[in-house]
Design a protein around this motif. Structure first.
Motif, PDB file in Angstrom:
ATOM      1  N   GLY A 245       0.821  -1.207   0.000  1.00  0.00           N
ATOM      2  CA  GLY A 245       0.000   0.000   0.000  1.00  0.00           C
ATOM      3  C   GLY A 245       0.852   1.252   0.000  1.00  0.00           C
ATOM      4  O   GLY A 245       1.887   1.323  -0.673  1.00  0.00           O
ATOM      5  N   ASP A 246       0.425   2.219   0.771  1.00  0.00           N
ATOM      6  CA  ASP A 246       1.137   3.504   0.809  1.00  0.00           C
ATOM      7  C   ASP A 246       1.998   3.659   2.054  1.00  0.00           C
ATOM      8  O   ASP A 246       2.385   4.771   2.421  1.00  0.00           O
ATOM      9  CB  ASP A 246       0.117   4.658   0.763  1.00  0.00           C
ATOM     10  N   TYR A 247       2.302   2.556   2.717  1.00  0.00           N
ATOM     11  CA  TYR A 247       3.010   2.654   3.996  1.00  0.00           C
ATOM     12  C   TYR A 247       4.516   2.832   3.862  1.00  0.00           C
ATOM     13  O   TYR A 247       5.189   3.221   4.811  1.00  0.00           O
ATOM     14  CB  TYR A 247       2.712   1.418   4.853  1.00  0.00           C
TER      15      TYR A 247
ATOM     16  N   GLU B 291      11.706   2.700  13.486  1.00  0.00           N
ATOM     17  CA  GLU B 291      10.608   3.381  14.177  1.00  0.00           C
ATOM     18  C   GLU B 291       9.359   2.509  14.242  1.00  0.00           C
ATOM     19  O   GLU B 291       8.630   2.523  15.240  1.00  0.00           O
ATOM     20  CB  GLU B 291      10.285   4.703  13.474  1.00  0.00           C
ATOM     21  N   ASP B 292       9.093   1.734  13.194  1.00  0.00           N
ATOM     22  CA  ASP B 292       7.905   0.879  13.187  1.00  0.00           C
ATOM     23  C   ASP B 292       7.964  -0.158  14.297  1.00  0.00           C
ATOM     24  O   ASP B 292       6.962  -0.419  14.974  1.00  0.00           O
ATOM     25  CB  ASP B 292       7.778   0.187  11.828  1.00  0.00           C
ATOM     26  N   PHE B 293       9.125  -0.747  14.489  1.00  0.00           N
ATOM     27  CA  PHE B 293       9.270  -1.767  15.535  1.00  0.00           C
ATOM     28  C   PHE B 293       9.193  -1.151  16.932  1.00  0.00           C
ATOM     29  O   PHE B 293       8.543  -1.690  17.833  1.00  0.00           O
ATOM     30  CB  PHE B 293      10.596  -2.512  15.366  1.00  0.00           C
ATOM     31  N   VAL B 294       9.847  -0.017  17.117  1.00  0.00           N
ATOM     32  CA  VAL B 294       9.865   0.624  18.435  1.00  0.00           C
ATOM     33  C   VAL B 294       8.461   1.113  18.807  1.00  0.00           C
ATOM     34  O   VAL B 294       8.005   0.937  19.943  1.00  0.00           O
ATOM     35  CB  VAL B 294      10.883   1.785  18.453  1.00  0.00           C
TER      36      VAL B 294
ATOM     37  N   LEU C 204      -0.598   2.494  10.395  1.00  0.00           N
ATOM     38  CA  LEU C 204      -1.767   1.645  10.549  1.00  0.00           C
ATOM     39  C   LEU C 204      -2.209   1.610  12.014  1.00  0.00           C
ATOM     40  O   LEU C 204      -3.408   1.597  12.317  1.00  0.00           O
ATOM     41  CB  LEU C 204      -1.452   0.237  10.043  1.00  0.00           C
ATOM     42  N   LEU C 205      -1.252   1.618  12.909  1.00  0.00           N
ATOM     43  CA  LEU C 205      -1.547   1.474  14.327  1.00  0.00           C
ATOM     44  C   LEU C 205      -2.004   2.770  14.993  1.00  0.00           C
ATOM     45  O   LEU C 205      -2.772   2.740  15.966  1.00  0.00           O
ATOM     46  CB  LEU C 205      -0.302   0.960  15.066  1.00  0.00           C
ATOM     47  N   GLU C 206      -1.539   3.914  14.504  1.00  0.00           N
ATOM     48  CA  GLU C 206      -1.725   5.187  15.213  1.00  0.00           C
ATOM     49  C   GLU C 206      -3.177   5.501  15.575  1.00  0.00           C
ATOM     50  O   GLU C 206      -3.459   5.906  16.724  1.00  0.00           O
ATOM     51  CB  GLU C 206      -1.122   6.331  14.389  1.00  0.00           C
TER      52      GLU C 206
ATOM     53  N   SER D  33       1.550  -6.461   3.797  1.00  0.00           N
ATOM     54  CA  SER D  33       2.772  -7.279   3.888  1.00  0.00           C
ATOM     55  C   SER D  33       3.855  -6.926   2.875  1.00  0.00           C
ATOM     56  O   SER D  33       5.019  -7.255   3.080  1.00  0.00           O
ATOM     57  CB  SER D  33       2.415  -8.758   3.764  1.00  0.00           C
ATOM     58  N   GLY D  34       3.508  -6.264   1.782  1.00  0.00           N
ATOM     59  CA  GLY D  34       4.537  -5.795   0.858  1.00  0.00           C
ATOM     60  C   GLY D  34       5.491  -6.884   0.413  1.00  0.00           C
ATOM     61  O   GLY D  34       5.080  -7.950  -0.037  1.00  0.00           O
ATOM     62  N   ASN D  35       6.804  -6.623   0.585  1.00  0.00           N
ATOM     63  CA  ASN D  35       7.817  -7.628   0.194  1.00  0.00           C
ATOM     64  C   ASN D  35       8.328  -8.406   1.403  1.00  0.00           C
ATOM     65  O   ASN D  35       9.405  -9.002   1.371  1.00  0.00           O
ATOM     66  CB  ASN D  35       8.985  -6.957  -0.536  1.00  0.00           C
ATOM     67  N   LEU D  36       7.539  -8.426   2.493  1.00  0.00           N
ATOM     68  CA  LEU D  36       8.020  -8.916   3.784  1.00  0.00           C
ATOM     69  C   LEU D  36       7.795 -10.404   4.005  1.00  0.00           C
ATOM     70  O   LEU D  36       8.107 -10.922   5.075  1.00  0.00           O
ATOM     71  CB  LEU D  36       7.353  -8.117   4.907  1.00  0.00           C
TER      72      LEU D  36
END
Length: 636
Positions: free
Chosen positions: A146-148, A154-157, A217-219, A242-245
């Motif tokens: 998507g647009d994420y 920062e995402d993990f923290v 997504l979480l905010e 999930s993108g390329n993850l």
């Protein structure tokens, strides 16, 4: 692929904090984790190899040298599972099978490879101060869908600080991140985790394992403290971000019939050829199909005819399937055991007043009632090892030099051994239980004690095990047992999990639905006596993670066990150990205490009897089979 940390699912391999419970129940979760078989996770068998010899830890696994031929991409990898899954939300799932499905499309931070090597996936976790501060370096080629945008530290923290460590959120990983563990971003692609005390086995606890979830997504949910909304978020449920993850992308999820995944041509691990040269163009299947096939006979028929590339093979049919030209059966060691769990909560032991399961001598008597070797040979056809305590014998941490009581063997098996201990137990309670002249245990009303034992519907081996236990209890303990089949998901929701009391804040503890409070205060919706639905993880890489099973106020105690030994002190000592030698000594004492206290009937470590299409290249007969699942392919 099964999650190494948690509960085995309702299928026979099937894990408590997510780490410790994706971990805990046969709880699987992450693709490529130790013990992952490349199957659907719920449909694999259980735990250890048939023999304790051999290359269980994969240390003798040959490493390809020179140029490796890169396979062609094409075709479909088919797998079957026995039951549908309730959720694919990576933040809240605790089921083995669902964790495997999530793992096809979304990697976690790291995994383990042969020889117990830590394999970095999303990030590389290292320490240079003896294990107090750990640094995670995030790969710079990770992209959300998507647009994420790009994945950063920062995402993990943010995920940890605002969700896992938040009181309002009930994520499966919350207990992995207590407030005394601090996490902070130290660079765009780097974060640090500081522990209250050093732990050289920190990666093996699975606590620092994280899924990549977009901060954006979480905010909105964090701002509203909306736990329920986050559980129902469509992007999380369908893994749309999930993108390329992950190696594959979820295309379709039919709740009752299965899932369809497509090849992720931009999979980030294609750049990790230093880890495995075959990652260069991974994955190698255009499509991955997972179908729900509830009947074991139908799953085996699909394996035999080539309609599926994977299915668990029951012990009595291993030789038959291994003799087929188009099938290879692998005996893969797994961390999950076969246990008969006793309900020590207020709605357990329904044969009369009181709850005899709470009496140590009574549990020891039940331990003497079941011939474990006969169970291994008869039900599992020898494809298992007897279990006496919370480690397989091949584990580095097994207390081989200690005197472990071997309930269910030799002098600790049979009617005399069982009933003498049960007599001691009933002499210790206020209620008038007794044995009659026929060796039957009578309740105060004069009726034979009759209790229930639940097993997973559609699992023939599990049913046979339950029926064997029932026969042994009747013969040796004088207790009648009614064997009942149930879907694993139904048992989990209506029997295994407790209803959180309205006055939870007033209780000594209330740690969620798997330990909603003291056993006299919190119970499940339905009464139950015993179950073999779930196997539990013994964590042979790091038994520190098993602490949750043996603490009365941990976040995972659905059965209401209160240890009669000083479990809290010993686990604290283990967590603070400064050397492997010290840790070995403490674990030895812990495992002897567990064997003596008999918190549940510890029965066997079956091997995962995994049947694969013979042209599938990738499975291995060691504990780490499946860590490189994206590199699996079909031989031309």
């Amino acid at each position: 692929m099964s999650d190494p940390h948690g509960r085995r699912g309702d299928d026979k391999n099937a894990g408590i904090n997510r780490r410790r419970w994706l971990q805990a129940l046969g709880v699987a979760g992450a693709a490529g984790m130790a013990g992952c078989t490349g199957g659907d996770g719920t449909d694999t068998a259980t735990d250890t190899p048939t023999e304790t010899e051999g290359d269980v830890m994969g240390e003798d696994t040959a490493t390809p040298e020179g140029e490796v031929e890169i396979p062609e991409v094409g075709g479909t990898y088919n797998t079957v599972t026995s039951s549908p899954v309730d959720t694919l939300n990576p933040l809240y799932n605790t089921e083995n099978g669902a964790g495997t499905l999530i793992g096809y499309a979304l990697d976690m931070g790291y995994t383990f490879g042969p020889g117990n090597e830590v394999i970095p996936q999303l990030y590389d976790l290292t320490t240079d101060d003896g294990g107090k501060v750990w640094t995670a370096k995030v790969r710079e080629n990770l992209e959300f869908g998507g647009d994420y945008g790009q994945v950063t530290a920062e995402d993990f923290v943010y995920l940890v600080q605002e969700l896992h460590q938040a009181e309002w959120a009930s994520t499966a990983a919350s207990s992995s991140w207590p407030s005394e563990v601090t996490i902070e971003q130290t660079g765009e692609f780097e974060f640090q985790i500081e522990l209250p005390s050093a732990n050289l086995l920190y990666p093996q606890t699975y606590d620092p394992l994280l899924y990549p979830i977009p901060k954006e997504l979480l905010e909105p949910y964090v701002a509203e403290e909306d736990d329920k909304g986050l559980q129902e978020n469509q992007e999380l449920l369908e893994l749309e971000f999930s993108g390329n993850l992950g190696a594959y992308t979820l295309e379709e999820w039919n709740r009752s019939s299965g899932q369809t995944f497509s090849r992720n041509e931009d999979y980030y691990m294609q750049e990790a050829t230093d880890i495995n040269q075959l990652f260069e163009n991974a994955p190698y299947f255009e499509t991955l199909e997972s179908r729900v096939v509830q009947e074991q006979a139908s799953r085996l028929g699909a394996l035999e005819t080539g309609e599926t590339d994977y299915a668990a093979v029951p012990p009595e049919r291993v030789e038959e399937f291994d003799s087929l030209d188009n099938v290879s059966v692998y005996l893969i060691p797994q961390p999950y055991n076969e246990v008969c769990v006793y309900n020590m909560r207020e709605n357990g032991w329904n044969a009369g007043p009181g709850n005899l399961f709470r009496e140590k001598k009574f549990r020891q008597g039940l331990g003497c009632a079941v011939d474990k070797q006969a169970l291994v040979e008869g039900v599992f056809r020898g494809y298992a090892n007897v279990e006496y305590t919370w480690q397989p014998r091949w584990s580095t941490w097994y207390p081989s030099d200690a005197e472990v009581p071997e309930y269910g063997t030799g002098d600790l098996y049979g009617q005399d051994a069982a009933q003498s201990r049960i007599q001691e137990a009933i002499d210790n309670v206020e209620y008038d239980y007794s044995y009659d002249g026929q060796g039957r245990l009578l309740n105060p009303e004069g009726d034979q004690c009759t209790i229930t034992l639940y097993h997973s519907a559609g699992q023939n081996t599990e049913r046979s095990m339950a029926e064997f236990i029932a026969q042994e209890f009747e013969q040796n303990a004088g207790i009648a047992v009614e064997v009942n089949a149930i879907q694993g998901s139904q048992f989990s929701q209506e029997y295994w999990q407790q209803e959180v009391p309205e006055n939870a804040d007033e209780l000594e503890w209330s740690n969620g639905s798997y330990n909603a409070g003291p056993r006299d205060k919190a119970t499940s919706a339905n009464a139950w006596d015993m179950t073999v639905v779930f196997g539990l993880n013994t964590y042979p890489l790091n038994p520190l993670a098993a602490e949750v099973f043996f603490q009365k106020d941990s976040f995972y105690n659905p059965y209401g066990y209160y240890p009669s030994w000083d479990a809290a002190t010993l686990w604290e000592d283990a967590n603070n150990a400064e050397s492997t030698e010290e840790l070995n000594e403490i674990f030895s004492e812990i495992f002897v205490n567990i064997a003596d206290d008999q918190p549940m009937g510890m029965l066997a470590f079956p091997s995962s009897r995994s049947g694969y299409a013979s042209d599938i290249v990738g499975p291995a007969e060691n504990f780490f089979s499946g860590w490189d699942f994206p590199a699996w392919h079909r031989e031309e």
